[in-house]
Design an enzyme around this catalytic site. Sequence first.
Site, PDB file in Angstrom:
ATOM      1  N   SER A  46      17.915   4.021  23.102  1.00 12.57           N
ATOM      2  CA  SER A  46      16.503   3.658  23.220  1.00 12.57           C
ATOM      3  C   SER A  46      16.304   2.266  23.815  1.00 12.57           C
ATOM      4  O   SER A  46      17.162   1.396  23.686  1.00 12.57           O
ATOM      5  CB  SER A  46      15.835   3.691  21.843  1.00 12.57           C
TER       6      SER A  46
HETATM    7  N1  SAH Z   1      18.969   5.902  18.015  1.00 15.73           N
HETATM    8  C1  SAH Z   1      19.681   6.201  19.227  1.00 15.73           C
HETATM    9  C2  SAH Z   1      18.830   6.955  20.218  1.00 15.73           C
HETATM   10  C3  SAH Z   1      19.270   8.331  20.273  1.00 15.73           C
HETATM   11  S1  SAH Z   1      18.402   9.462  21.280  1.00 15.73           S
HETATM   12  C4  SAH Z   1      20.299   4.978  19.818  1.00 15.73           C
HETATM   13  O1  SAH Z   1      20.041   3.871  19.313  1.00 15.73           O
HETATM   14  O2  SAH Z   1      21.103   5.112  20.736  1.00 15.73           O
HETATM   15  C5  SAH Z   1      18.128  10.736  20.105  1.00 15.73           C
HETATM   16  C6  SAH Z   1      19.317  11.416  19.504  1.00 15.73           C
HETATM   17  O3  SAH Z   1      18.824  12.379  18.595  1.00 15.73           O
HETATM   18  C7  SAH Z   1      20.213  12.182  20.479  1.00 15.73           C
HETATM   19  O4  SAH Z   1      21.526  11.718  20.379  1.00 15.73           O
HETATM   20  C8  SAH Z   1      20.101  13.639  20.023  1.00 15.73           C
HETATM   21  O5  SAH Z   1      21.313  14.378  20.150  1.00 15.73           O
HETATM   22  C9  SAH Z   1      19.715  13.467  18.564  1.00 15.73           C
HETATM   23  N2  SAH Z   1      19.058  14.604  17.928  1.00 15.73           N
HETATM   24  C10 SAH Z   1      18.098  15.427  18.418  1.00 15.73           C
HETATM   25  N3  SAH Z   1      17.743  16.335  17.497  1.00 15.73           N
HETATM   26  C11 SAH Z   1      18.484  16.077  16.379  1.00 15.73           C
HETATM   27  C12 SAH Z   1      18.570  16.667  15.074  1.00 15.73           C
HETATM   28  N4  SAH Z   1      17.826  17.728  14.717  1.00 15.73           N
HETATM   29  N5  SAH Z   1      19.444  16.137  14.197  1.00 15.73           N
HETATM   30  C13 SAH Z   1      20.227  15.086  14.522  1.00 15.73           C
HETATM   31  N6  SAH Z   1      20.180  14.477  15.733  1.00 15.73           N
HETATM   32  C14 SAH Z   1      19.320  14.969  16.656  1.00 15.73           C
END
Ligand code: SAH
Length: 216
Positions: A63
């Site tokens: 993000s």
């Molecule tokens: N917080 C992260 C941003 C990640 S983007 C950072 O600092 O880098 C969002 C993430 O959510 C992705 O890796 C995706 O695979 C995950 N995601 C989407 N749906 C999900 C679910 N139901 N359970 C767990 N992770 C999920």
Amino acid sequence: MASETLAARGRMVERQLRRRGVSDERVLAAMGKVPRELFVPPSARELAYEDGALPIGYGQTISQPYIVGVICSLLSLGGSESVLDVGTGSGYQAAVLAELAAEVTTIERMPELVEKAQDALAEAGYDDVDVRLGDGSLGVPEKAPFDGIAVAAAAPTVPEHLYGQLAEGGRLVLPKGSRWGQDLVLVVKTGEGPVERRSVPCRFVPLLGEEGFGDG
Ligand code: SAH
């Protein structure tokens, strides 16, 4: 550590966070400390402190720093809390939360990302973060209640399991809206039910799973 990296991180805090209204000093200090360059792919290291999201592989992103700053500020953490981070991705948000709270659990649905995030968190010195593989839309019931829950993937509604795993007075922040655009929303659990406050517009990848957009 290279002094250019430290300088870039300091500029990020001043220009992308403080100047845009992130005022929680603990959040500013935490983001001034976490080595974001360890959470981006090696080929993107020189972009680690740029003002945007970056691809981390598998169609996912780390993000934008500003959005991480807003999410952390909305959680209003004092240092003693237990928090859940849904959508580990790179692990960066979890590392920042580890600077702000007592206990951090993070859950990710993609095994490849769980492994990479675990490595990055260990390298950055955050090996006490509990990284789980699974459907984060269902939360982590065995570690509930949480004082704060940060969701890093967009959902059409507030997932009931997540709200249910908040402590009384607990705070949940999630990007709520459609697959294409959302607003960051703060949901506070009160005796009278959820109280919602809308914050800034944002754009996240969809939360998949049972209480998100399903599996596709
Ligand atoms: N917080 C992260 C941003 C990640 S983007 C950072 O600092 O880098 C969002 C993430 O959510 C992705 O890796 C995706 O695979 C995950 N995601 C989407 N749906 C999900 C679910 N139901 N359970 C767990 N992770 C999920």
